[in-house]
Design an enzyme around this catalytic site. Structure first.
Site, PDB file in Angstrom:
ATOM      1  N   CYS A  80      33.823 -36.929 -17.569  1.00 38.36           N
ATOM      2  CA  CYS A  80      34.129 -37.589 -18.853  1.00 38.36           C
ATOM      3  C   CYS A  80      33.797 -36.566 -19.931  1.00 38.36           C
ATOM      4  CB  CYS A  80      33.266 -38.834 -19.018  1.00 38.36           C
ATOM      5  SG  CYS A  80      33.368 -39.984 -17.634  1.00 38.36           S
ATOM      6  N   ALA A  81      34.728 -35.665 -20.215  1.00 31.64           N
ATOM      7  CA  ALA A  81      34.355 -34.408 -20.875  1.00 31.64           C
ATOM      8  C   ALA A  81      34.577 -34.341 -22.379  1.00 31.64           C
ATOM      9  CB  ALA A  81      35.113 -33.263 -20.210  1.00 31.64           C
TER      10      ALA A  81
ATOM     11  N   PRO B 124      34.449 -35.004 -26.434  1.00 32.78           N
ATOM     12  CA  PRO B 124      35.196 -33.893 -27.046  1.00 32.78           C
ATOM     13  C   PRO B 124      34.885 -32.511 -26.497  1.00 32.78           C
ATOM     14  CG  PRO B 124      33.465 -34.632 -28.532  1.00 32.78           C
ATOM     15  CD  PRO B 124      33.453 -35.573 -27.358  1.00 32.78           C
ATOM     16  N   GLY B 125      33.796 -32.352 -25.709  1.00 32.07           N
ATOM     17  CA  GLY B 125      33.676 -31.087 -24.996  1.00 32.07           C
ATOM     18  C   GLY B 125      32.401 -30.292 -25.169  1.00 32.07           C
TER      19      GLY B 125
ATOM     20  N   LYS C 228      29.426 -30.635 -23.847  1.00 33.51           N
ATOM     21  CA  LYS C 228      28.734 -30.331 -22.588  1.00 33.51           C
ATOM     22  C   LYS C 228      29.596 -29.440 -21.694  1.00 33.51           C
ATOM     23  CE  LYS C 228      25.928 -34.472 -22.910  1.00 33.51           C
ATOM     24  NZ  LYS C 228      26.793 -35.263 -23.834  1.00 33.51           N
TER      25      LYS C 228
ATOM     26  N   ASP D 223      28.952 -37.832 -17.728  1.00 31.78           N
ATOM     27  CA  ASP D 223      28.429 -38.194 -19.050  1.00 31.78           C
ATOM     28  C   ASP D 223      29.212 -39.441 -19.460  1.00 31.78           C
ATOM     29  OD1 ASP D 223      26.880 -37.842 -21.362  1.00 31.78           O
ATOM     30  OD2 ASP D 223      28.488 -36.775 -22.378  1.00 31.78           O
TER      31      ASP D 223
ATOM     32  N   CYS E 183      24.239 -41.880 -23.698  1.00 31.45           N
ATOM     33  CA  CYS E 183      23.464 -41.896 -24.948  1.00 31.45           C
ATOM     34  C   CYS E 183      23.068 -43.345 -25.258  1.00 31.45           C
ATOM     35  CB  CYS E 183      24.228 -41.230 -26.083  1.00 31.45           C
ATOM     36  SG  CYS E 183      25.816 -41.976 -26.453  1.00 31.45           S
TER      37      CYS E 183
HETATM   38  C1  LIG Z   1      30.051 -39.982 -23.835  1.00 34.32           C
HETATM   39  S1  LIG Z   1      31.705 -39.496 -23.996  1.00 34.32           S
HETATM   40  C2  LIG Z   1      31.685 -37.884 -23.317  1.00 34.32           C
HETATM   41  C3  LIG Z   1      31.109 -36.827 -24.227  1.00 34.32           C
HETATM   42  C4  LIG Z   1      31.302 -35.412 -23.689  1.00 34.32           C
HETATM   43  N1  LIG Z   1      30.725 -35.268 -22.369  1.00 34.32           N
HETATM   44  C5  LIG Z   1      30.728 -34.342 -24.590  1.00 34.32           C
HETATM   45  O1  LIG Z   1      29.663 -33.808 -24.305  1.00 34.32           O
HETATM   46  O2  LIG Z   1      31.380 -34.025 -25.582  1.00 34.32           O
HETATM   47  C6  LIG Z   1      32.500 -40.409 -22.738  1.00 34.32           C
HETATM   48  C7  LIG Z   1      33.957 -40.040 -22.530  1.00 34.32           C
HETATM   49  O3  LIG Z   1      34.414 -40.736 -21.375  1.00 34.32           O
HETATM   50  C8  LIG Z   1      35.796 -40.979 -21.522  1.00 34.32           C
HETATM   51  N2  LIG Z   1      36.118 -42.043 -20.548  1.00 34.32           N
HETATM   52  C9  LIG Z   1      35.934 -43.381 -20.665  1.00 34.32           C
HETATM   53  N3  LIG Z   1      36.253 -44.012 -19.524  1.00 34.32           N
HETATM   54  C10 LIG Z   1      36.665 -43.053 -18.659  1.00 34.32           C
HETATM   55  C11 LIG Z   1      37.132 -43.069 -17.303  1.00 34.32           C
HETATM   56  N4  LIG Z   1      37.203 -44.218 -16.635  1.00 34.32           N
HETATM   57  N5  LIG Z   1      37.475 -41.904 -16.721  1.00 34.32           N
HETATM   58  C12 LIG Z   1      37.391 -40.740 -17.396  1.00 34.32           C
HETATM   59  N6  LIG Z   1      36.955 -40.656 -18.688  1.00 34.32           N
HETATM   60  C13 LIG Z   1      36.595 -41.792 -19.298  1.00 34.32           C
HETATM   61  C14 LIG Z   1      35.958 -41.349 -22.967  1.00 34.32           C
HETATM   62  O4  LIG Z   1      37.262 -41.103 -23.413  1.00 34.32           O
HETATM   63  C15 LIG Z   1      34.918 -40.419 -23.646  1.00 34.32           C
HETATM   64  O5  LIG Z   1      35.543 -39.281 -24.149  1.00 34.32           O
END
Ligand SMILES: C[S@@+](CC[C@H](N)C(=O)[O-])C[C@H]1O[C@@H](n2cnc3c(N)ncnc32)[C@H](O)[C@@H]1O
Length: 253
Positions: free
Chosen positions: A64-65, A67-68, A70, A137, A190
């Site tokens: 779940c990357a 906006p990026g 991490k 994440d 978070c």
């Molecule tokens: C906490 S944020 C991630 C932040 C990111 N790791 C960073 O450090 O910038 C969670 C992300 O999970 C994505 N997401 C939600 N459900 C998902 C799924 N079932 N599979 C993949 N990504 C998903 C969302 O779009 C969101 O961008």
């Protein structure tokens, strides 16, 4: 029950100070990799991504990357050797992720990064035992963000926490299945509530019984709290950092 009542019950007398810290300044860290555009991310987020222990040559999934932030930490650890699949289901957020990878990584680090848009729940079935390290994440209650938005506050409910915990559990189970034996997962959120943190780890230990073990993570910041399975960094005790919960799991060889 409303948002403030729920968290006041959860944290008791601590809630007043925590609420103030959540509405206050955070602690961003500048991440500049060689001559690429600097990116700012919370110091606790940097710590969590780093705790996965990625080394050059590994095959890594950031489930779940977007906006990026991490993903940049993981790519920086790979140093252009191995592979990094930076995945996010949301098309809009994925576009931002692509821009971050393009702008904030030098070309030789970016060349091993693939951006994809699968539901994270599918990796276990379609890419079994394929990765050395996986960062989950997970999407979560994001209370710090919710508290600062009237619109999000009006959508908050106890039921949402429960729905998110189920989704987080499915993502984590998929990660366990997509991991090679001996590989490691860093689960992070978070979220403030134990239901989305230790609760999700407790369930996966049952669901994938005997397959995984919990590893300890050495805390870095004063005020970091040890929980049943991981670490919780909350801004009232960690000088504005967080919230970040992280737990590390290893798939038995
Ligand atoms: C906490 S944020 C991630 C932040 C990111 N790791 C960073 O450090 O910038 C969670 C992300 O999970 C994505 N997401 C939600 N459900 C998902 C799924 N079932 N599979 C993949 N990504 C998903 C969302 O779009 C969101 O961008």
């Amino acid at each position: 029950m409303d948002f403030f009542e729920y968290y006041a019950n959860l944290f008791g007398p601590r809630w007043e100070a925590l609420q103030k810290a959540l509405l206050g300044e955070n602690k961003p860290k500048e991440l500049q990799i060689e001559n690429a555009t600097p990116y700012f991310l919370d110091e606790a987020s940097f710590f969590a991504a780093n705790a996965l222990g990625v080394l050059p040559g590994m095959d890594v999934l950031d489930m779940c990357a977007a906006p990026g932030g991490k993903t940049l930490v993981l790519a920086n650890a790979l140093k252009g050797e191995g592979s990094l699949q930076s995945n996010d289901r949301s098309p809009d957020r994925r576009e931002r992720l692509r821009r971050v990878v393009m702008n904030s990584l030098p070309e030789n680090f970016a060349k091993i990064v693939t951006v994809s848009g699968y539901p994270g729940e599918r990796f276990g079935r379609f890419r079994p035992e394929s990765f050395d390290k996986i960062l989950v994440d997970a999407p979560c209650s994001s209370e710090r963000h919710v508290m600062n938005s009237k619109e999000h506050l009006s959508m908050w409910s106890v039921g949402r926490i429960k729905r998110l915990a189920v989704e987080q559990g499915s993502l984590l189970a998929s990660a366990v299945d997509a991991l090679r034996p001996g590989g490691e997962i860093l689960y992070s959120t978070c979220a403030l509530s134990p239901e989305e943190n230790d609760g999700v780890v407790r369930k996966i230990l049952k669901k994938r019984k005997g397959l995984i073990e919990v590893l300890s993570i050495e805390p870095l910041f004063e005020g970091t709290e040890q929980t049943e399975f991981g670490l919780h960094m909350l801004p009232d005790l960690c000088d504005g950092r967080g919230p970040i919960f992280c737990a590390k799991l290893k798939k038995k060889a």
